[in-house]
Enzyme design. Structure first.
Site, PDB file in Angstrom:
ATOM      1  N   ASN A 143       2.025  -8.452   0.287  1.00 58.56           N
ATOM      2  CA  ASN A 143       2.917  -7.346   0.624  1.00 58.56           C
ATOM      3  C   ASN A 143       2.664  -6.936   2.094  1.00 58.56           C
ATOM      4  O   ASN A 143       1.537  -6.596   2.455  1.00 58.56           O
ATOM      5  CB  ASN A 143       2.620  -6.175  -0.325  1.00 58.56           C
ATOM      6  CG  ASN A 143       3.496  -4.963  -0.068  1.00 58.56           C
ATOM      7  OD1 ASN A 143       3.693  -4.574   1.074  1.00 58.56           O
ATOM      8  ND2 ASN A 143       4.002  -4.357  -1.120  1.00 58.56           N
TER       9      ASN A 143
ATOM     10  N   HIS B 186       2.491  -2.595   5.129  1.00 56.64           N
ATOM     11  CA  HIS B 186       1.657  -1.790   6.033  1.00 56.64           C
ATOM     12  C   HIS B 186       1.546  -2.347   7.449  1.00 56.64           C
ATOM     13  O   HIS B 186       1.046  -1.663   8.338  1.00 56.64           O
ATOM     14  CB  HIS B 186       0.306  -1.509   5.382  1.00 56.64           C
ATOM     15  CG  HIS B 186       0.493  -0.657   4.152  1.00 56.64           C
ATOM     16  ND1 HIS B 186       1.169   0.546   4.202  1.00 56.64           N
ATOM     17  CD2 HIS B 186       0.173  -0.858   2.856  1.00 56.64           C
ATOM     18  CE1 HIS B 186       1.232   1.054   2.980  1.00 56.64           C
ATOM     19  NE2 HIS B 186       0.640   0.221   2.143  1.00 56.64           N
TER      20      HIS B 186
ATOM     21  N   HIS C  19       8.648  -3.542   0.333  1.00 56.51           N
ATOM     22  CA  HIS C  19       9.245  -2.446  -0.438  1.00 56.51           C
ATOM     23  C   HIS C  19      10.157  -1.656   0.487  1.00 56.51           C
ATOM     24  O   HIS C  19       9.681  -0.980   1.408  1.00 56.51           O
ATOM     25  CB  HIS C  19       8.103  -1.562  -0.978  1.00 56.51           C
ATOM     26  CG  HIS C  19       8.556  -0.453  -1.879  1.00 56.51           C
ATOM     27  ND1 HIS C  19       7.679   0.359  -2.551  1.00 56.51           N
ATOM     28  CD2 HIS C  19       9.797  -0.007  -2.219  1.00 56.51           C
ATOM     29  CE1 HIS C  19       8.350   1.244  -3.271  1.00 56.51           C
ATOM     30  NE2 HIS C  19       9.637   1.054  -3.079  1.00 56.51           N
TER      31      HIS C  19
ATOM     32  N   ARG D  75      11.825   1.334   0.824  1.00 55.08           N
ATOM     33  CA  ARG D  75      11.859   2.650   0.170  1.00 55.08           C
ATOM     34  C   ARG D  75      13.082   3.423   0.619  1.00 55.08           C
ATOM     35  O   ARG D  75      13.599   3.216   1.733  1.00 55.08           O
ATOM     36  CB  ARG D  75      10.588   3.440   0.523  1.00 55.08           C
ATOM     37  CG  ARG D  75       9.311   2.810   0.021  1.00 55.08           C
ATOM     38  CD  ARG D  75       8.128   3.718   0.301  1.00 55.08           C
ATOM     39  NE  ARG D  75       8.188   4.918  -0.485  1.00 55.08           N
ATOM     40  CZ  ARG D  75       7.426   5.151  -1.558  1.00 55.08           C
ATOM     41  NH1 ARG D  75       6.518   4.282  -1.941  1.00 55.08           N
ATOM     42  NH2 ARG D  75       7.563   6.264  -2.235  1.00 55.08           N
TER      43      ARG D  75
ATOM     44  N   ARG E 277      10.063   4.668   5.048  1.00 54.55           N
ATOM     45  CA  ARG E 277       8.837   5.067   5.769  1.00 54.55           C
ATOM     46  C   ARG E 277       8.126   3.884   6.428  1.00 54.55           C
ATOM     47  O   ARG E 277       7.406   4.067   7.377  1.00 54.55           O
ATOM     48  CB  ARG E 277       7.875   5.805   4.842  1.00 54.55           C
ATOM     49  CG  ARG E 277       7.239   4.949   3.794  1.00 54.55           C
ATOM     50  CD  ARG E 277       6.164   5.672   3.043  1.00 54.55           C
ATOM     51  NE  ARG E 277       6.687   6.745   2.232  1.00 54.55           N
ATOM     52  CZ  ARG E 277       6.023   7.266   1.195  1.00 54.55           C
ATOM     53  NH1 ARG E 277       4.825   6.825   0.895  1.00 54.55           N
ATOM     54  NH2 ARG E 277       6.546   8.209   0.474  1.00 54.55           N
TER      55      ARG E 277
ATOM     56  N   GLU F 170      10.560  -5.213  -3.458  1.00 51.66           N
ATOM     57  CA  GLU F 170      10.224  -4.093  -4.344  1.00 51.66           C
ATOM     58  C   GLU F 170      11.229  -2.994  -4.095  1.00 51.66           C
ATOM     59  O   GLU F 170      11.543  -2.687  -2.936  1.00 51.66           O
ATOM     60  CB  GLU F 170       8.844  -3.552  -3.962  1.00 51.66           C
ATOM     61  CG  GLU F 170       7.735  -3.999  -4.844  1.00 51.66           C
ATOM     62  CD  GLU F 170       6.450  -3.302  -4.433  1.00 51.66           C
ATOM     63  OE1 GLU F 170       6.448  -2.088  -4.192  1.00 51.66           O
ATOM     64  OE2 GLU F 170       5.449  -4.012  -4.348  1.00 51.66           O
TER      65      GLU F 170
ATOM     66  N   THR G 208       3.175   3.714  -4.676  1.00 48.02           N
ATOM     67  CA  THR G 208       3.770   3.750  -6.012  1.00 48.02           C
ATOM     68  C   THR G 208       2.749   4.284  -7.018  1.00 48.02           C
ATOM     69  O   THR G 208       1.642   3.769  -7.111  1.00 48.02           O
ATOM     70  CB  THR G 208       4.222   2.329  -6.429  1.00 48.02           C
ATOM     71  OG1 THR G 208       4.955   1.755  -5.362  1.00 48.02           O
ATOM     72  CG2 THR G 208       5.069   2.387  -7.682  1.00 48.02           C
TER      73      THR G 208
ATOM     74  N   GLU H 297       5.197  -7.148 -13.911  1.00 43.88           N
ATOM     75  CA  GLU H 297       4.014  -6.974 -13.066  1.00 43.88           C
ATOM     76  C   GLU H 297       3.184  -5.848 -13.677  1.00 43.88           C
ATOM     77  O   GLU H 297       3.650  -4.708 -13.784  1.00 43.88           O
ATOM     78  CB  GLU H 297       4.393  -6.624 -11.627  1.00 43.88           C
ATOM     79  CG  GLU H 297       3.141  -6.456 -10.757  1.00 43.88           C
ATOM     80  CD  GLU H 297       3.440  -6.188  -9.291  1.00 43.88           C
ATOM     81  OE1 GLU H 297       4.485  -6.628  -8.782  1.00 43.88           O
ATOM     82  OE2 GLU H 297       2.607  -5.519  -8.655  1.00 43.88           O
TER      83      GLU H 297
ATOM     84  N   HIS I 180      -1.510  -3.833  -7.442  1.00 41.78           N
ATOM     85  CA  HIS I 180      -1.738  -2.458  -6.992  1.00 41.78           C
ATOM     86  C   HIS I 180      -3.229  -2.166  -6.946  1.00 41.78           C
ATOM     87  O   HIS I 180      -3.918  -2.240  -7.951  1.00 41.78           O
ATOM     88  CB  HIS I 180      -1.043  -1.402  -7.854  1.00 41.78           C
ATOM     89  CG  HIS I 180      -0.607  -0.235  -7.014  1.00 41.78           C
ATOM     90  ND1 HIS I 180      -1.476   0.737  -6.609  1.00 41.78           N
ATOM     91  CD2 HIS I 180       0.589   0.057  -6.450  1.00 41.78           C
ATOM     92  CE1 HIS I 180      -0.820   1.595  -5.838  1.00 41.78           C
ATOM     93  NE2 HIS I 180       0.422   1.205  -5.723  1.00 41.78           N
TER      94      HIS I 180
HETATM   95  N1  PXP Z   1       2.740  -4.084  -6.640  1.00 46.93           N
HETATM   96  C1  PXP Z   1       3.556  -3.011  -6.568  1.00 46.93           C
HETATM   97  C2  PXP Z   1       4.625  -2.895  -7.590  1.00 46.93           C
HETATM   98  C3  PXP Z   1       3.422  -2.052  -5.555  1.00 46.93           C
HETATM   99  O1  PXP Z   1       4.236  -0.991  -5.519  1.00 46.93           O
HETATM  100  C4  PXP Z   1       2.420  -2.248  -4.567  1.00 46.93           C
HETATM  101  C5  PXP Z   1       2.302  -1.270  -3.443  1.00 46.93           C
HETATM  102  O2  PXP Z   1       3.375  -1.388  -2.592  1.00 46.93           O
HETATM  103  C6  PXP Z   1       1.609  -3.384  -4.667  1.00 46.93           C
HETATM  104  C7  PXP Z   1       1.757  -4.269  -5.721  1.00 46.93           C
HETATM  105  C8  PXP Z   1       0.533  -3.658  -3.671  1.00 46.93           C
HETATM  106  O3  PXP Z   1      -0.437  -2.680  -3.769  1.00 46.93           O
HETATM  107  P1  PXP Z   1      -1.609  -2.638  -2.707  1.00 46.93           P
HETATM  108  O4  PXP Z   1      -0.983  -2.344  -1.384  1.00 46.93           O
HETATM  109  O5  PXP Z   1      -2.490  -1.546  -3.212  1.00 46.93           O
HETATM  110  O6  PXP Z   1      -2.269  -3.996  -2.723  1.00 46.93           O
END
Ligand code: PXP
Length: 243
Positions: free
Chosen positions: A7, A10, A43, A45, A49, A70, A101, A151, A191
């Site tokens: 992901n 960030h 994601h 959003r 953001r 996402e 999330t 997931e 997550h």
């Molecule tokens: N899976 C989902 C559904 C999420 O919302 C997120 C956060 O965006 C992640 C995985 C990844 O989480 P993390 O950034 O804590 O690894």
């Protein structure tokens, strides 16, 4: 073998801190793929953001593994998904004030609505994943709605401190993953996973893929993104040797 989807939200968070062009999540995605990631997640959003519409459009053009968008199940983002056509969408609950999330989606509460969403996405050739708590009722509801994949939310597991609590939550995740597999769903987890807590999750053989963002991007600040992705893949692959 479990595959890793990275992901890149960030990377965009850092860019948005100054509102300029760098660092670019699109370049990050390409480097993640070069390092062995089998998918890229972002994601979009409603509050924009971090990831912007432009990012999703460009990611669709450059990602050659799998693009997982996402998203909340809201009309504006559904229309964007249908236009951009990621390989997969992961449906998540979204609250305006949350840092990230929080909690899984309550698919069981509105199976009819989610079935319609799955049909809409499938008719555009997009696979659907629901981000759910490790609970049988949510997995059954996801299957009933026509999901391709669930997931399983590992956020609670990641936040627990006491050994006994961690083991208990791990058992819940394991049972949920095996149950989902047994009724014909593909299984992802994600997550809060990081370099220290990911291994026990990787030992659950019903899990097909992981979605990891924050810990990889954090490490990439110090070691570079390709190295950070490679180190995570090494841990994931080591699980199959010690299962
Ligand atoms: N899976 C989902 C559904 C999420 O919302 C997120 C956060 O965006 C992640 C995985 C990844 O989480 P993390 O950034 O804590 O690894």
């Amino acid at each position: 073998m479990i595959t890793l989807n990275v992901n890149v939200d960030h990377i965009a968070t850092i860019r948005q801190a100054r509102g300029g062009n760098e660092p670019d999540p699109v370049l990050a995605a390409m480097l993640c793929e070069l390092a062995g990631a089998r998918g890229v997640v972002c994601h979009l959003r409603e509050d924009r953001r971090h990831i912007q519409d432009r990012d999703v459009e460009l990611l669709r053009q450059v990602v050659s593994t799998k693009l997982d968008l996402e998203m909340a199940a809201v009309p504006e983002i559904i229309q964007i998904a249908l236009k951009i056509k990621p390989d997969m969408v992961t449906i998540v609950p979204e609250k305006r004030m949350e840092l990230t999330t929080e909690g899984g989606l309550d698919v069981a509460k509105d199976v009819q609505r989610y079935s319609e969403l799955v049909s809409t996405m499938h008719s555009a050739g997009i696979e659907v994943s629901f981000f759910v708590e490790p609970e049988q009722s949510q997995i059954d509801a996801s299957k009933q709605a026509g999901a391709d994949i669930v997931e399983i939310h590992t956020g609670k597991y990641a936040n627990l401190v006491k050994e006994q609590d961690i083991l208990q939550e791990l058992e819940k995740i394991k049972n949920a993953a095996h149950y989902a597999k047994s009724i014909g769903l593909r299984v992802a987890a994600g997550h809060g996973l990081n370099y220290r807590n990911v291994l026990p999750i990787c030992k659950i053989d019903a899990i097909d893929e992981l979605s990891i963002g924050h810990s990889i991007i954090s490490r990439s600040v110090f070691v570079g993104i390709e190295q950070a992705v490679k180190e995570m893949i090494e841990i994931i692959n080591s699980a199959s040797l010690i299962r």
